[in-house]
Design a protein around this motif. Structure first.
Motif, PDB file in Angstrom:
ATOM      1  N   LEU A 282       0.847  -1.372  -0.040  1.00 47.86           N
ATOM      2  CA  LEU A 282       0.056   0.051  -0.059  1.00 47.86           C
ATOM      3  C   LEU A 282       0.949   1.295   0.162  1.00 47.86           C
ATOM      4  CD1 LEU A 282      -2.987   1.043   0.052  1.00 47.86           C
ATOM      5  CD2 LEU A 282      -2.894   0.864   2.597  1.00 47.86           C
ATOM      6  N   LEU A 283       2.015   1.175   0.791  1.00 47.68           N
ATOM      7  CA  LEU A 283       2.683   2.457   0.853  1.00 47.68           C
ATOM      8  C   LEU A 283       3.555   2.736  -0.589  1.00 47.68           C
ATOM      9  CD1 LEU A 283       4.624   1.972   4.310  1.00 47.68           C
ATOM     10  CD2 LEU A 283       2.702   3.639   3.572  1.00 47.68           C
ATOM     11  N   PHE A 284       3.774   1.506  -1.300  1.00 48.23           N
ATOM     12  CA  PHE A 284       4.277   1.546  -2.633  1.00 48.23           C
ATOM     13  C   PHE A 284       3.461   2.395  -3.723  1.00 48.23           C
ATOM     14  CE2 PHE A 284       5.774  -0.340  -6.467  1.00 48.23           C
ATOM     15  CZ  PHE A 284       6.611   0.089  -6.872  1.00 48.23           C
ATOM     16  N   LYS A 285       2.122   1.820  -3.478  1.00 55.20           N
ATOM     17  CA  LYS A 285       1.008   2.522  -4.216  1.00 55.20           C
ATOM     18  C   LYS A 285       0.922   3.885  -4.073  1.00 55.20           C
ATOM     19  CE  LYS A 285      -3.609   2.151  -5.091  1.00 55.20           C
ATOM     20  NZ  LYS A 285      -4.944   1.553  -4.806  1.00 55.20           N
ATOM     21  N   TYR A 286       0.882   4.264  -2.861  1.00 55.42           N
ATOM     22  CA  TYR A 286       1.072   5.864  -2.328  1.00 55.42           C
ATOM     23  C   TYR A 286       2.077   6.561  -2.796  1.00 55.42           C
ATOM     24  CZ  TYR A 286      -3.134   5.262   0.674  1.00 55.42           C
ATOM     25  OH  TYR A 286      -4.504   5.136   1.052  1.00 55.42           O
ATOM     26  N   TRP A 287       3.339   5.796  -2.812  1.00 56.48           N
ATOM     27  CA  TRP A 287       4.499   6.603  -3.341  1.00 56.48           C
ATOM     28  C   TRP A 287       4.543   6.664  -4.833  1.00 56.48           C
ATOM     29  CZ3 TRP A 287       8.588   4.276  -6.717  1.00 56.48           C
ATOM     30  CH2 TRP A 287       9.486   5.229  -6.936  1.00 56.48           C
ATOM     31  N   ILE A 288       3.940   5.530  -5.589  1.00 46.98           N
ATOM     32  CA  ILE A 288       3.873   5.977  -7.131  1.00 46.98           C
ATOM     33  C   ILE A 288       2.909   6.880  -7.314  1.00 46.98           C
ATOM     34  CG2 ILE A 288       2.948   4.677  -9.170  1.00 46.98           C
ATOM     35  CD1 ILE A 288       3.725   2.082  -7.964  1.00 46.98           C
ATOM     36  N   LEU A 289       1.719   7.013  -6.487  1.00 42.91           N
ATOM     37  CA  LEU A 289       0.597   8.225  -6.941  1.00 42.91           C
ATOM     38  C   LEU A 289       1.218   9.570  -6.666  1.00 42.91           C
ATOM     39  CD1 LEU A 289      -2.579   6.423  -5.217  1.00 42.91           C
ATOM     40  CD2 LEU A 289      -2.063   7.004  -7.719  1.00 42.91           C
ATOM     41  N   ASP A 290       2.019   9.795  -5.291  1.00 44.31           N
ATOM     42  CA  ASP A 290       2.629  10.855  -5.131  1.00 44.31           C
ATOM     43  C   ASP A 290       3.776  11.259  -6.259  1.00 44.31           C
ATOM     44  OD1 ASP A 290       1.219  11.047  -2.879  1.00 44.31           O
ATOM     45  OD2 ASP A 290       2.722  10.339  -1.601  1.00 44.31           O
ATOM     46  N   SER A 291       4.301  10.364  -6.535  1.00 39.80           N
ATOM     47  CA  SER A 291       5.298  10.585  -7.553  1.00 39.80           C
ATOM     48  C   SER A 291       4.791  11.034  -8.908  1.00 39.80           C
ATOM     49  CB  SER A 291       6.246   9.020  -7.998  1.00 39.80           C
ATOM     50  OG  SER A 291       7.072   9.043  -6.908  1.00 39.80           O
ATOM     51  N   GLN A 292       3.560  10.502  -9.234  1.00 40.93           N
ATOM     52  CA  GLN A 292       2.981  10.917 -10.466  1.00 40.93           C
ATOM     53  C   GLN A 292       2.542  12.233 -10.214  1.00 40.93           C
ATOM     54  OE1 GLN A 292      -0.190   8.172 -11.500  1.00 40.93           O
ATOM     55  NE2 GLN A 292       1.131   6.797 -12.754  1.00 40.93           N
ATOM     56  N   ARG A 293       1.905  12.838  -9.020  1.00 42.15           N
ATOM     57  CA  ARG A 293       1.368  13.976  -8.867  1.00 42.15           C
ATOM     58  C   ARG A 293       2.470  15.142  -8.857  1.00 42.15           C
ATOM     59  NH1 ARG A 293      -1.255  11.692  -4.083  1.00 42.15           N
ATOM     60  NH2 ARG A 293      -3.417  10.981  -4.920  1.00 42.15           N
ATOM     61  N   ILE A 294       3.552  14.657  -8.437  1.00 49.03           N
ATOM     62  CA  ILE A 294       4.864  15.478  -8.488  1.00 49.03           C
ATOM     63  C   ILE A 294       5.132  15.773  -9.877  1.00 49.03           C
ATOM     64  CG2 ILE A 294       7.321  15.918  -8.007  1.00 49.03           C
ATOM     65  CD1 ILE A 294       6.592  14.482  -5.336  1.00 49.03           C
ATOM     66  N   SER A 295       5.310  14.653 -10.816  1.00 43.91           N
ATOM     67  CA  SER A 295       5.518  14.797 -12.216  1.00 43.91           C
ATOM     68  C   SER A 295       4.580  15.912 -12.823  1.00 43.91           C
ATOM     69  CB  SER A 295       5.611  13.519 -12.539  1.00 43.91           C
ATOM     70  OG  SER A 295       6.154  13.317 -13.972  1.00 43.91           O
ATOM     71  N   GLU A 296       3.357  15.678 -12.735  1.00 39.98           N
ATOM     72  CA  GLU A 296       2.290  16.276 -13.324  1.00 39.98           C
ATOM     73  C   GLU A 296       2.396  17.841 -12.915  1.00 39.98           C
ATOM     74  OE1 GLU A 296      -1.321  14.664 -12.133  1.00 39.98           O
ATOM     75  OE2 GLU A 296      -1.048  12.870 -13.566  1.00 39.98           O
ATOM     76  N   LEU A 297       2.697  18.121 -11.498  1.00 36.97           N
ATOM     77  CA  LEU A 297       2.957  19.333 -11.049  1.00 36.97           C
ATOM     78  C   LEU A 297       3.967  20.232 -11.708  1.00 36.97           C
ATOM     79  CD1 LEU A 297       2.025  19.160  -7.459  1.00 36.97           C
ATOM     80  CD2 LEU A 297       0.891  20.411  -8.985  1.00 36.97           C
ATOM     81  N   LYS A 298       5.314  19.213 -11.872  1.00 37.96           N
ATOM     82  CA  LYS A 298       6.306  19.896 -12.644  1.00 37.96           C
ATOM     83  C   LYS A 298       6.167  20.082 -13.998  1.00 37.96           C
ATOM     84  CE  LYS A 298       9.956  17.848  -9.830  1.00 37.96           C
ATOM     85  NZ  LYS A 298      11.106  16.746  -9.706  1.00 37.96           N
ATOM     86  N   THR A 299       5.496  19.290 -14.754  1.00 38.55           N
ATOM     87  CA  THR A 299       5.126  19.505 -16.159  1.00 38.55           C
ATOM     88  C   THR A 299       3.940  20.783 -16.229  1.00 38.55           C
ATOM     89  OG1 THR A 299       5.144  17.173 -16.477  1.00 38.55           O
ATOM     90  CG2 THR A 299       3.914  18.422 -18.031  1.00 38.55           C
ATOM     91  N   ASN A 300       3.219  21.052 -15.502  1.00 29.81           N
ATOM     92  CA  ASN A 300       2.394  21.931 -15.500  1.00 29.81           C
ATOM     93  C   ASN A 300       3.079  23.379 -15.089  1.00 29.81           C
ATOM     94  OD1 ASN A 300       0.165  20.424 -16.049  1.00 29.81           O
ATOM     95  ND2 ASN A 300      -0.638  20.175 -13.926  1.00 29.81           N
ATOM     96  N   THR A 301       3.929  23.291 -14.182  1.00 30.73           N
ATOM     97  CA  THR A 301       4.803  24.438 -14.009  1.00 30.73           C
ATOM     98  C   THR A 301       5.660  24.803 -15.161  1.00 30.73           C
ATOM     99  OG1 THR A 301       4.813  23.725 -11.573  1.00 30.73           O
ATOM    100  CG2 THR A 301       6.321  25.397 -12.330  1.00 30.73           C
ATOM    101  N   LEU A 302       6.232  23.818 -15.735  1.00 31.99           N
ATOM    102  CA  LEU A 302       7.192  24.186 -16.918  1.00 31.99           C
ATOM    103  C   LEU A 302       6.228  24.755 -17.775  1.00 31.99           C
ATOM    104  CD1 LEU A 302       9.305  20.961 -16.950  1.00 31.99           C
ATOM    105  CD2 LEU A 302      10.109  23.304 -16.660  1.00 31.99           C
ATOM    106  N   HIS A 303       5.057  24.231 -18.231  1.00 29.35           N
ATOM    107  CA  HIS A 303       4.062  24.845 -19.494  1.00 29.35           C
ATOM    108  C   HIS A 303       3.477  26.305 -18.888  1.00 29.35           C
ATOM    109  CE1 HIS A 303       3.689  21.282 -21.758  1.00 29.35           C
ATOM    110  NE2 HIS A 303       3.124  20.513 -21.123  1.00 29.35           N
ATOM    111  N   SER A 304       3.366  26.460 -17.473  1.00 27.67           N
ATOM    112  CA  SER A 304       3.195  28.022 -17.263  1.00 27.67           C
ATOM    113  C   SER A 304       4.180  28.697 -17.374  1.00 27.67           C
ATOM    114  CB  SER A 304       2.854  27.835 -15.921  1.00 27.67           C
ATOM    115  OG  SER A 304       1.575  27.074 -15.722  1.00 27.67           O
ATOM    116  N   GLU A 305       5.469  28.330 -16.947  1.00 29.61           N
ATOM    117  CA  GLU A 305       6.605  29.319 -17.221  1.00 29.61           C
ATOM    118  C   GLU A 305       6.972  29.585 -18.780  1.00 29.61           C
ATOM    119  OE1 GLU A 305       9.936  27.376 -15.297  1.00 29.61           O
ATOM    120  OE2 GLU A 305       8.924  27.817 -13.234  1.00 29.61           O
ATOM    121  N   LEU A 306       6.776  28.392 -19.455  1.00 28.09           N
ATOM    122  CA  LEU A 306       7.034  28.676 -20.991  1.00 28.09           C
ATOM    123  C   LEU A 306       6.119  29.473 -21.567  1.00 28.09           C
ATOM    124  CD1 LEU A 306       7.714  25.178 -22.216  1.00 28.09           C
ATOM    125  CD2 LEU A 306       9.420  27.088 -22.387  1.00 28.09           C
ATOM    126  N   LYS A 307       4.634  29.545 -21.149  1.00 29.72           N
ATOM    127  CA  LYS A 307       3.740  30.655 -21.675  1.00 29.72           C
ATOM    128  C   LYS A 307       4.038  31.871 -21.035  1.00 29.72           C
ATOM    129  CE  LYS A 307      -0.217  27.524 -21.888  1.00 29.72           C
ATOM    130  NZ  LYS A 307      -1.581  26.978 -21.377  1.00 29.72           N
TER     131      LYS A 307
END
Length: 204
Positions: A145-170
């Motif tokens: 279960l902790l491994f599952k939560y770690w994967i979900l958190d990693s995905q959220r962090i990756s999505e936030l980084k991607t959204n932040t990069l898109h915002s900065e590029l705009k």
């Protein structure tokens, strides 16, 4: 090959469409752990129907403990850093299931040839081994279960980084484009003025 494998395993662990397969895998694992009750040689010539009932109750009790840990103890205690309460709750759950299983077994297997007392050393050994087995199952479910939560958190962090990069590029595009156009227009103006001044000079 490795990248595909590394992507497939997390996808199976967190994807909702694989939920039923995750539950089936859990049930199959618990079945193989508890199946020895069905085929254990009995000195008391216990009927298979009674052994099957005992196994079924044991199977349900183990699954119930794992699901309580997965859906109640881990989210409400462990993930909120209430480690002491979580540890105590796990111990209480393990002992509660042992008490339930022991009570059910005493009801199912009681007969005239069954000894009413058991040696203290054997009783303690059974309790320790059973506690250890249930503890391993709980630890295994917690780790998954902790491994599952770690994967979900990693995905959220990756999505936030991607959204932040898109915002900065705009933002950069919004800053660069007007400046670039202004410079181009300014250069064009300068060129036009230079051409006009040259044409006037040549006329004079």
């Amino acid at each position: 090959m490795t990248t595909t494998f590394n992507y497939t395993i997390p996808h199976i662990l967190i994807s909702p469409k694989y939920r039923i397969y995750r539950h089936l895998l859990l049930w199959l694992t618990v079945f193989f752990i508890t199946a020895n009750i069905l085929w254990e040689p009995s000195e008391k010539n216990t009927e298979f129907s009674i052994r099957f009932t005992g196994w079924l109750l044991y199977f349900i009790a183990i699954l119930t403990t794992i699901y309580i840990n997965t859906y109640i103890l881990v989210p409400r205690l462990l993930l909120k850093n209430k480690l002491l309460f979580y540890f105590l709750a796990v111990i209480f759950s393990a002992w509660a299931i042992l008490l339930i299983i022991g009570t059910l077994q005493s009801i199912l297997y009681v007969n005239e040839s069954t000894p009413q007392t058991m040696e203290l050393s054997r009783l303690l050994l059974n309790i320790l081994s059973s506690t250890f087995s249930i503890g391993l199952l709980i630890v295994g479910s917690t780790t998954a279960l902790l491994f599952k939560y770690w994967i979900l958190d990693s995905q959220r962090i990756s999505e936030l980084k991607t959204n932040t990069l898109h915002s900065e590029l705009k933002l950069l595009k919004g800053q660069i484009n007007p400046h670039f156009l202004f410079n181009m227009l300014n250069n064009a103006n300068l060129l036009i003025k230079k051409k006009k001044s040259r044409s006037l000079t040549s006329v004079v």
